[in-house]
Design an enzyme around this catalytic site. Structure first.
Site, PDB file in Angstrom:
ATOM      1  CE  LYS A 183      14.859   3.858   0.493  1.00 39.11           C
ATOM      2  NZ  LYS A 183      16.005   3.975  -0.377  1.00 39.11           N
ATOM      3  CD  GLU A 190      13.678   2.111  -6.543  1.00 40.74           C
ATOM      4  OE1 GLU A 190      14.610   2.770  -7.055  1.00 40.74           O
ATOM      5  OE2 GLU A 190      13.203   2.368  -5.416  1.00 40.74           O
TER       6      GLU A 190
END
Length: 457
Positions: A183, A190
């Site tokens: 993550k 991102e």
């Protein structure tokens, strides 16, 4: 299925509604009683309140759960996670219960907690992506560990998560706390993709004098083809928004970017592991630079404004360059995950990792299938790689800043063309006697090579 959820902030509340909608009976707690009331009100309005129990303390929550218990934590990372875990132990959880940290915790904390609580309960980790909308209707869920408690909740999480072509975007990606590491890297990618899109906008807006609305139309055209992705789609929408007076909303926003830490952790861990992810690191530094004026070093880091230059761009080449740079950002992130998995013996499954990213999460994109094909696919993209080289050169000539674009081109060039490492290593040996390795594989010092050359002469 009965499960408990601690932490009813934006993510917690929406995930709670998702869990109830999928048929789970939920026992929920938040230290702020208003959060519980808000969740109950939402559940009632959607006709789902019969499967929701709001409790006033953790002791009551544990009593309401039938052993073996399953508890999800969606509380801020750091000391609060340990505080809740300790309170759960005092409230009566036992070694057969599973506690899953679903927040953005540092994976190193997850490793420590697994050892700390190993005789008290099963501690597991899971990264969740998708924001509030994803949590409510189907997030990407990157779980980790082999705890037996997963067997109870895994079938339900497969329903709660987003799905892509009938396959769930929930997976146990690897051992230990690898879910939080995955993550973390997801967030690092991102950062890079968001900054890369912003640089495309910058180049079109200030480098070619287009309006935000015109840039939005270009992004929208890209989104209708192979480049379709969540981040590009929302960027197109943002740039199309205007005030009643016709002013672009993006022009009303302060030019300072916030961050919550996962991008920084990605950069730090890449450096510690010795794995190059320059596009991801550049995106983190780009955010820091937008906040330069607020630092103590502002006077030393603030220079006079400079004029920029307009250029002519081939939009097809720009599109190819953007596609290639995007693929390389993902590949850097996957290389970091693979390196960490090897170092920590996590046995992370990259195919499962990519499956969790196919829907529900922030970095979802139609071209993830291409990324899964690996370096072999990248090597076939001659047109796109040349476009990246050309567009980067043109972009730099404007005088504007393109940290991710230029870092990505440098990354690819370093791995595909002759490097200059031999001179740097020679410099290190010259002043520090660190040693050099010749092309024949021999290890020696620069002076040894000089002597050998003298003898040959």
């Amino acid at each position: 299925m009965q499960v408990a959820l601690v932490g009813l902030g934006v993510m917690g509340k929406n995930l709670a509604l998702n869990l109830i909608e999928q048929g789970m009976t939920l026992v929920a707690y938040d230290k702020n009683p208003d959060a519980g009331e808000e969740l109950l009100s939402c559940a009632k309005s959607q006709g789902m309140a019969d499967r929701l129990h709001i409790v006033s303390d953790l002791g009551d929550m544990v009593k309401r759960l039938t052993p073996p218990r399953s508890v999800l934590l969606l509380v801020p990372a750091g000391e609060l996670v340990d505080k809740v875990c300790n309170e759960l132990v005092e409230a009566g959880v036992d070694c057969n219960d599973i506690i899953v940290d679903c927040g953005n915790s540092n994976y190193k904390d997850g490793i420590s907690r697994k050892l700390k609580y190993q005789n008290k309960f099963e501690f597991a980790t899971m990264g969740i992506s998708g924001g509030a909308e994803g949590a409510r209707h189907g997030p990407a869920m990157m779980a980790s560990g082999s705890e037996g408690g997963w067997e109870r909740v895994e079938p339900w999480f497969e329903k709660v998560a987003a799905s892509y072509k009938g396959e769930s975007c929930f997976a146990r990606v690897g051992q230990s706390a690898s879910g939080h590491f995955v993550k973390m890297v997801h967030n690092g990618i991102e950062y890079a993709l968001m900054q890369l899109i912003a640089e495309m906008y910058q180049l079109l807006r200030l480098g070619t004098n287009r309006t935000p609305h015109e840039v939005a139309e270009i992004f929208n055209q890209w989104s209708e083809g192979a480049l379709n992705s969540y981040l590009l789609s929302i960027s197109s929408h943002i740039l199309s928004l205007e005030t009643d007076a016709g002013e672009a909303l993006v022009d009303l926003i302060d030019n300072k970017v916030g961050a919550k830490g996962t991008g920084l952790w990605t950069a730090q861990n890449a450096l510690e592991l010795g794995i190059a992810v320059p596009s991801l690191v550049a995106a983190v530094q780009a955010r820091h630079l937008t906040n330069t004026a607020d630092t103590h070093a502002a006077k030393e880091m603030t220079y006079a404004a400079k004029a920029t230059t307009l250029i002519e761009l081939d939009l097809d080449e720009l599109k190819d360059a953007f596609m290639f740079a995007s693929l390389l950002a993902y590949r850097q992130g996957l290389a970091l995950i693979k390196g960490a998995s090897r170092a920590h013996q996590w046995k992370v499954d990259l195919s499962k990792t990519l499956q969790t990213w196919r829907a529900g999460c922030i970095i979802r994109a139609d071209y993830l299938d291409n990324i899964a094909e690996g370096v072999e696919f990248i090597d076939t993209l001659e047109t796109e790689s040349l476009a990246l080289r050309k567009i980067t050169g043109q972009a730099m000539m404007t005088g504007l800043a393109f940290p991710v674009l230029s870092s990505t081109q440098t990354y690819f060039a370093t791995l595909t063309t002759p490097s200059n490492g031999h001179l740097v290593q020679a410099q290190r040996d010259y002043f520090g006697e660190h040693g050099i390795k010749t092309r024949c594989g021999d290890v020696c010092h620069l002076t040894d090579l000089v002597e050998i050359d003298a003898k040959v002469r």
